[in-house]
Design a protein around this motif. Structure first.
Motif, short mmCIF file in Angstrom:
data_model
loop_
_atom_site.label_atom_id
_atom_site.label_comp_id
_atom_site.label_asym_id
_atom_site.label_seq_id
_atom_site.Cartn_x
_atom_site.Cartn_y
_atom_site.Cartn_z
N THR B 42 98.96 52.97 77.78
CA THR B 42 98.54 53.54 76.50
C THR B 42 99.74 53.98 75.67
O THR B 42 99.79 53.78 74.46
N ALA B 43 100.71 54.60 76.34
CA ALA B 43 101.83 55.21 75.63
C ALA B 43 102.92 54.19 75.28
O ALA B 43 103.62 54.34 74.28
N LEU B 44 103.07 53.15 76.11
CA LEU B 44 104.20 52.26 75.93
C LEU B 44 103.79 50.84 75.55
O LEU B 44 104.63 50.01 75.16
N GLY B 45 102.48 50.55 75.62
CA GLY B 45 102.02 49.19 75.37
C GLY B 45 102.19 48.73 73.93
O GLY B 45 102.62 47.59 73.68
N GLY B 46 101.87 49.58 72.97
CA GLY B 46 102.00 49.20 71.57
C GLY B 46 103.45 48.91 71.19
O GLY B 46 103.75 47.90 70.54
N GLY B 47 104.35 49.78 71.64
CA GLY B 47 105.77 49.57 71.36
C GLY B 47 106.31 48.32 72.05
O GLY B 47 107.15 47.61 71.47
N ALA B 48 105.81 48.05 73.26
CA ALA B 48 106.27 46.86 73.97
C ALA B 48 105.83 45.59 73.24
O ALA B 48 106.60 44.64 73.11
N LEU B 49 104.59 45.60 72.74
CA LEU B 49 104.11 44.47 71.94
C LEU B 49 104.99 44.27 70.71
O LEU B 49 105.43 43.16 70.41
N SER B 110 101.93 58.72 64.56
CA SER B 110 103.37 58.61 64.82
C SER B 110 103.75 57.18 65.19
O SER B 110 104.81 56.69 64.79
N PHE B 111 102.89 56.51 65.97
CA PHE B 111 103.21 55.13 66.35
C PHE B 111 103.25 54.22 65.12
O PHE B 111 104.08 53.30 65.05
N THR B 112 102.34 54.44 64.18
CA THR B 112 102.32 53.58 63.00
C THR B 112 103.64 53.70 62.24
O THR B 112 104.28 52.67 61.91
N VAL B 113 104.06 54.94 61.98
CA VAL B 113 105.33 55.14 61.27
C VAL B 113 106.50 54.59 62.09
O VAL B 113 107.37 53.87 61.56
N ALA B 114 106.51 54.90 63.39
CA ALA B 114 107.60 54.41 64.24
C ALA B 114 107.65 52.89 64.22
O ALA B 114 108.73 52.28 64.18
N LEU B 133 102.26 44.95 59.30
CA LEU B 133 101.43 44.47 60.41
C LEU B 133 101.94 45.00 61.76
O LEU B 133 101.16 45.33 62.63
N LEU B 134 103.27 45.12 61.90
CA LEU B 134 103.77 45.60 63.19
C LEU B 134 103.64 47.12 63.30
O LEU B 134 103.61 47.66 64.41
N GLY B 135 103.55 47.83 62.17
CA GLY B 135 103.16 49.23 62.22
C GLY B 135 101.75 49.36 62.80
O GLY B 135 101.49 50.18 63.69
N SER B 166 95.35 53.37 60.35
CA SER B 166 96.71 52.96 60.68
C SER B 166 97.26 52.00 59.61
O SER B 166 98.39 52.14 59.14
N LEU B 167 96.42 51.04 59.23
CA LEU B 167 96.84 50.06 58.22
C LEU B 167 97.14 50.74 56.88
O LEU B 167 98.18 50.47 56.25
N ALA B 168 96.24 51.64 56.46
CA ALA B 168 96.46 52.35 55.20
C ALA B 168 97.76 53.15 55.25
O ALA B 168 98.55 53.16 54.29
#
Lengths: 213, 213, 213
Positions: B42-49, B110-114, B133-135, B166-168
Motif C-alpha cells: 500500500t505504502a510503496l506500490g504506487g511509487g514503485a509503479l 501527498s502521493f499525488t503531489v509527490a 497521469l503519473l501523479g 487525485s486527478l483534480a
C-alpha cells in the motif's frame, strides 16, 4: 513504417477495448469515473505492459494524447448511451454480450499485430521470441488487468481459444514479415485469423482439453 | 528542489498509507508478516509503479532505507497497538473506519503531489500529460494493489470521488507550478483540495452517476 | 560467475514453480492453455518483476528459450499425467498437496538465491537493500501473481513462515557472499535454510502472531 502501422492498429485496439471495457464496467456497477478508469485499464494496460517490457519509458499512454483521447471518447460514448437509454440498454443482455464479444475479438486482433510491430520497432526482428511473446502480452494484457481489477478469474485461463488465437496470430504475422510480405497485408491476414478463430471458437464452443473430467 | 519536496511528501504518503494498509490487513486477518507486507504494498506500490514508468530503476523503495523504515515503523506501531489492545481496538469498528479514512485521504494527497514532483524531476515539465497521469498513478496505485491482493474490487471503481480527487489535485498542482507558484505553496493548496474533496464526498455521500438505475 | 549460478538456479526455480503452478491450475479447472499460461505466470512472473525493477529489459523470459522451454516442458508433463491418469490423479488430494508443497518450497528457495545473484550481477553488491529485497520479489512474485490471477488471497499474507523464509534466506545468502564464501556453497546453505523453514513451519503449524484473537 512498421512503427506507424503499429500505432494505427494500436488506436483501433484502444477504441475496441475501450468499448468492451466500458460494457464490463457498467455491468459491474462502476460509477462514471470507474467506467472510464476500467476502460483505460482495458484499452491501455496491454500496451503499457509491452512498453515497460521493451524499456520504452514512459509508456506511450503517458505521453500520447491520441491514446488517451481515443480511450476516453469511446468509453464515454458507450457510457452515455447506456445512461440515456438504460432500460433498452439493459433489456437485451444476450445481444450486448454478443456485441461485446466482437469488439473484444477486434481488440485482441489489432493489439496482437500492434504489439508485434512496436516490439520489432524497438528491438529489431532477429529473435522471433520477443515480438511474438510481446504481441501476446499486448493482445491479452488489458483484458487480464480488467478481469483482475473486477475480481473475475481471467477468461483466458479456462475458456475457449482466446490467448491461443492471439499467439497463433502473432506467430503467423511474424513469419509473414520474415518472408518479406508487406506489413499491411500481413496485418490483415493475421487479424482475420484471430477474429475467425474467436468467432468459430464461440460459435462451435471449441474448448481446449481440461484435466478434470 | 522539486525532487526534495517530492521526497518529503512521498515519506508523508508512505507513513499515512502504511497506517491505512495495516488497518486493512488486520481486518483481513493477515499475520504479522502479512500485515507488514500489505502495508508495504500500500505504502510503496504506487511509487514503485511511477518509478518503473519513468525508468527510474531500480525504484526508490529498493534503494532507500528512508522508504523502507518509514513503512515498517508506522505499520508495526499500528500492529502492536492492535495486538496489545485488541479488545478496545476491535470494539469500535466505525471509529476505526473513520480514522482509516483520514489517513487514506492524506496519503492520497501527498502521493499525488509527490508523484507530480518526482515525474517532473525525471522528465521535465514541458508535457502536462506525463506528470499529471503519473501523479494519479502514484496517488491511487498502492491502494489498488492492496485491494487486488486482498480480493476486493478497488474502491476507486465504484465509490465516491476518489481517483477524481487525485486527478483534480494533480491538474491544479501542475497548473500552479506552470504559473510560477513556489512548489511548497502549490503542494499545500493541492493537498487541501484533495483532502477536502475526499472529506465532503464522504460526508455528503457524493457519488458519480451510475449507468444502472 | 554469480550470473551463471543465478541462471542455473533460476531454471531450477522455473521447473519447480511450473509443476506447482500447473497443479494449482488443474485444481482451478483451467483448460490446457490456461494451465500452461498459469504455469508460465508462476514460473516466470517473479523473474520478470525483478528484471523490470533492475532495468534488465526486455526481461529474460522474452529472450531466453531456456526459460520458456523449461516452463513449458515441466507444465505439459504434469498436465499430461493428470489428463491420462485423472482418476488416480484426483483420488489422493492430500498427497498432491504434499507434493505441491515441496515443489513450492524448492521453487521459493532457488528463486530467492537466483534473485540475489542476478540483482548483484546487474547493480553490484555494495548496497545490501537492493539484492535482498529483489531476492524476496523473485522468490514470492510468481506465486503472488498466480494467486491474484486465480482469485485467491496470496497465501503469504496470512499463512505460515513463507515470505519470511525467503527474506531470511536472502539476508543469510547476501551476508555469506559479503564474507567471501563461494557462491555455490552459500546458495546451498541458503536454500537449505529456506526449505527447512518451510518444512518445519508446515509440520509444526508455525504461524506469526495475528492481531485478531
Amino acid at each position: 513504417m512498421i512503427e506507424k502501422l503499429g500505432f494505427v492498429l494500436e488506436l483501433v485496439g484502444i477504441a475496441s477495448a475501450a468499448v468492451s471495457g466500458t460494457m464490463v464496467a457498467i455491468e459491474k456497477k462502476c460509477d462514471a469515473f470507474g467506467v472510464v478508469f476500467l476502460a483505460f485499464i482495458t484499452a491501455l494496460g496491454g500496451g503499457a505492459l509491452r512498453d515497460t517490457m521493451i524499456g520504452y519509458l514512459p509508456p506511450r499512454l503517458f505521453t500520447s494524447y491520441a491514446y488517451i483521447l481515443t480511450a476516453t471518447i469511446f468509453s464515454l460514448t458507450v457510457f452515455l448511451i447506456a445512461l440515456r437509454h438504460h432500460e433498452s440498454y439493459h433489456a437485451n443482455k444476450e445481444k450486448l454480450d454478443h456485441i461485446n464479444n466482437w469488439f473484444d475479438a477486434v481488440g485482441l486482433a489489432s493489439f496482437t499485430v500492434a504489439g508485434v510491430d512496436l516490439t520489432i520497432a524497438a528491438v529489431g526482428m532477429e529473435a522471433p521470441l520477443t515480438p511474438i511473446l510481446l504481441g501476446l502480452v499486448t493482445g491479452v494484457g488489458g483484458g487480464v488487468l480488467r478481469d483482475v481489477l473486477t475480481g473475475t478469474m481471467p477468461r483466458l485461463l479456462y475458456k475457449r481459444i482466446y490467448a491461443l488465437a492471439s499467439l497463433a496470430g502473432a506467430v503467423l504475422y511474424y513469419m509473414l514479415l520474415r518472408l518479406g510480405m508487406p506489413g499491411v497485408l500481413g496485418a490483415v491476414l493475421c487479424m482475420a485469423l484471430i477474429v475467425a478463430l474467436r468467432f468459430f471458437a464461440t460459435k462451435y464452443h471449441w474448448n481446449m482439453p481440461h484435466a478434470e473430467p
